[in-house]
Scaffold this active site. Structure first.
Site, PDB file in Angstrom:
ATOM      1  N   GLU A 121       0.876  -1.175   0.000  1.00 33.75           N
ATOM      2  CA  GLU A 121       0.000   0.000   0.000  1.00 33.75           C
ATOM      3  C   GLU A 121       0.912   1.224   0.000  1.00 33.75           C
ATOM      4  O   GLU A 121       1.420   1.637   1.038  1.00 33.75           O
ATOM      5  CB  GLU A 121      -0.912  -0.021   1.229  1.00 33.75           C
ATOM      6  CG  GLU A 121      -1.892  -1.188   1.256  1.00 33.75           C
ATOM      7  CD  GLU A 121      -2.920  -1.122   0.140  1.00 33.75           C
ATOM      8  OE1 GLU A 121      -3.195  -0.009  -0.347  1.00 33.75           O
ATOM      9  OE2 GLU A 121      -3.446  -2.178  -0.245  1.00 33.75           O
TER      10      GLU A 121
ATOM     11  N   CYS B 223      -1.893   9.425   2.526  1.00 35.62           N
ATOM     12  CA  CYS B 223      -1.457   8.859   1.239  1.00 35.62           C
ATOM     13  C   CYS B 223      -2.440   9.132   0.108  1.00 35.62           C
ATOM     14  O   CYS B 223      -2.048   9.147  -1.052  1.00 35.62           O
ATOM     15  CB  CYS B 223      -1.210   7.352   1.382  1.00 35.62           C
ATOM     16  SG  CYS B 223      -2.683   6.403   1.821  1.00 35.62           S
TER      17      CYS B 223
END
Length: 464
Positions: A208, A242
């Site tokens: 991720e 993110c």
């Protein structure tokens, strides 16, 4: 120490105690209890780590963890059950299904920006899937890391779910060991090292990562509302998210409006001096503070730009007319800087996005449904949200993850369970009806008549 903890986790897994659904549910309930009982301690740790408001912690982390746990508890029996699949003509009388199975021992390497959600949500899936897991929280969020190390053994099985603290050295030691799956959240540079280490053992990975998530604002949409939503998504957690919008793409004719609406929204959200606002956070450490400040060199902010290195404070900052090939546009910002790049129209925006690495998220603010569909069809990204930012992350039924340089694999809800399970193909047949197998056996001169008999018999069964 790391090798010993892994060995303990392996032995505990091999003993079989993580497999029964009753045990998995017990551990999930215990994790749920930990989040509820220790909310104050968790909020205090995050205040110390990243100066996060106590009101933001439930919204940004704890609620999502609790929702994931509740869903796993509610759906576990269904997720773990054998899944019948469509049969072929030659297996019509057999039992054919997929059986999800635990992988073994999973290594979960968490991130510092949301140290609880990005560590515990993968753990929820690991527990639900019947795995053991070695948990490695980020050393940068030191208070959260130490608190997790203290709390988790008080609620979960100590052997099956150990926590390893420490920095780069400890992480490197873990990566030298053989796990059954590695789940990593963080930057792409470290992600490559994780993948390289995993390759030595042929260990599958979920990465991720991140990247530069574009935000396109169409000139004919409600620009004021769009800027309000973008402002929240960009500057919450001091830009250290993110999937925060990394930059804005818009036509020159609305760039001034965008700047003014963001300025107004920042005043509403954080007051005249965001440094004094209890709702505005800080950069995680001096190194990241210096990196972000260096990205601003050579630019005159149209909003913000103030900083205080003693507090690792950088004001919410907007920069306009940013050149597409500037350093600011080459790396993920991961901080409270919002560049605006002008494009001539939607087609130009699509080309701009497609000329760069595939982003983790794409945001489109537009009122024209045909134009929205065009932009989705002609671009690619890990996820996309239209007329808002980051909200696709909150939907457990949607897979969350990147594509290309922004990551591989996905999770949330059942997707985490499947990601951390082996989908075992199972076929069970009887020892009867051996005649239909003659076509497989030598001598082959009987094959034609046998196949003919088998097909006629199978067709009769299909009609029945």
């Amino acid at each position: 120490m790391e090798r010993q903890l892994l060995q303990q986790a392996k032995e505990a897994f091999v003993s079989g105690r993580a497999r029964p659904l009753e045990f998995r549910l017990q551990q999930l309930h215990a994790l749920q209890r930990m989040i509820m009982e220790k909310e104050t301690e968790i909020s205090t740790a995050l205040k110390q780590d990243i100066s996060r408001s106590q009101y933001d912690t439930p919204l940004l982390e704890l609620i999502s963890i609790e929702n994931e746990i509740k869903l796993a508890i509610e759906k576990l029996a269904q997720w773990a059950a054998p899944r019948p699949v469509e049969k072929s003509l030659f297996t019509i009388s057999d039992e054919v299904y997929i059986q999800p199975e635990p992988l073994g021992v999973v290594l979960i390497i968490g991130a510092w920006n949301y140290p609880w959600a990005l560590t515990l949500i993968p753990l929820v899936g690991a527990i639900a899937a019947g795995n053991a897991a070695v948990v490695k929280p980020s050393e940068l969020s030191k208070c959260s890391s130490l608190l997790l190390h203290a709390l988790l053994p008080c609620y979960l099985d100590k052997d099956l779910y150990p926590v390893v603290t420490g920095g780069v050295s400890e992480t490197q030691q873990l990566l030298r060991l053989r796990f059954d799956h590695i789940f990593y959240t963080g930057g792409s540079t470290a992600g490559k090292l994780v993948m390289e280490a995993a390759a030595r053992h042929l260990t599958p990975v979920t990465l991720e990562l991140g990247g530069k998530s574009p935000c396109y604002i169409d000139k004919d949409c409600d620009v004021r509302t769009a800027c309000r939503r973008v402002t929240w998504g960009k500057f919450v957690n001091c830009g250290q998210t993110c999937i925060a919008p990394d930059y804005i793409l818009c036509e020159p004719c609305i760039q001034g409006q965008v700047v003014e609406f963001i300025r107004e929204t920042l005043l509403e959200f954080y007051g005249a001096d965001p440094k004094c606002s209890p709702d505005y956070g800080r950069i995680i450490n001096q190194e990241h503070f210096n990196r972000i400040m260096s990205l601003m060199e050579g630019y005159t902010p149209v909003v913000g730009g103030q900083s205080d290195s003693s507090q690792w404070y950088i004001a919410p900052t907007v920069l306009k007319d940013v050149p597409p090939h500037s350093r600011l546009m080459q790396e993920e910002i991961f901080g409270p800087l919002l560049p605006i790049v002008t494009v001539s129209d939607m087609e130009d925006a699509i080309n701009f996005i497609n000329e760069r690495e595939k982003p983790l998220a794409l945001y489109i603010f537009c009122s024209d449904q045909k134009a929205i569909k065009r932009m989705i069809e002609e671009t690619t990204s890990g996820g996309v949200t239209v007329n808002d930012v980051m909200m696709h992350y909150t939907v457990s039924s949607l897979p969350f993850g990147g594509v290309g340089q922004s990551g591989m694999g996905h999770y949330h809800g059942k997707h985490t369970f499947d990601q951390l399970s082996h989908q075992r193909a199972c076929l069970i047949r009887s020892l009867k009806m051996e005649r239909v197998n003659l076509a497989r056996y030598p001598p082959q001169d009987r094959r034609y008549i046998t196949i003919k008999l088998y097909w006629s018999g199978a067709n009769r069964m299909m009609r029945l």
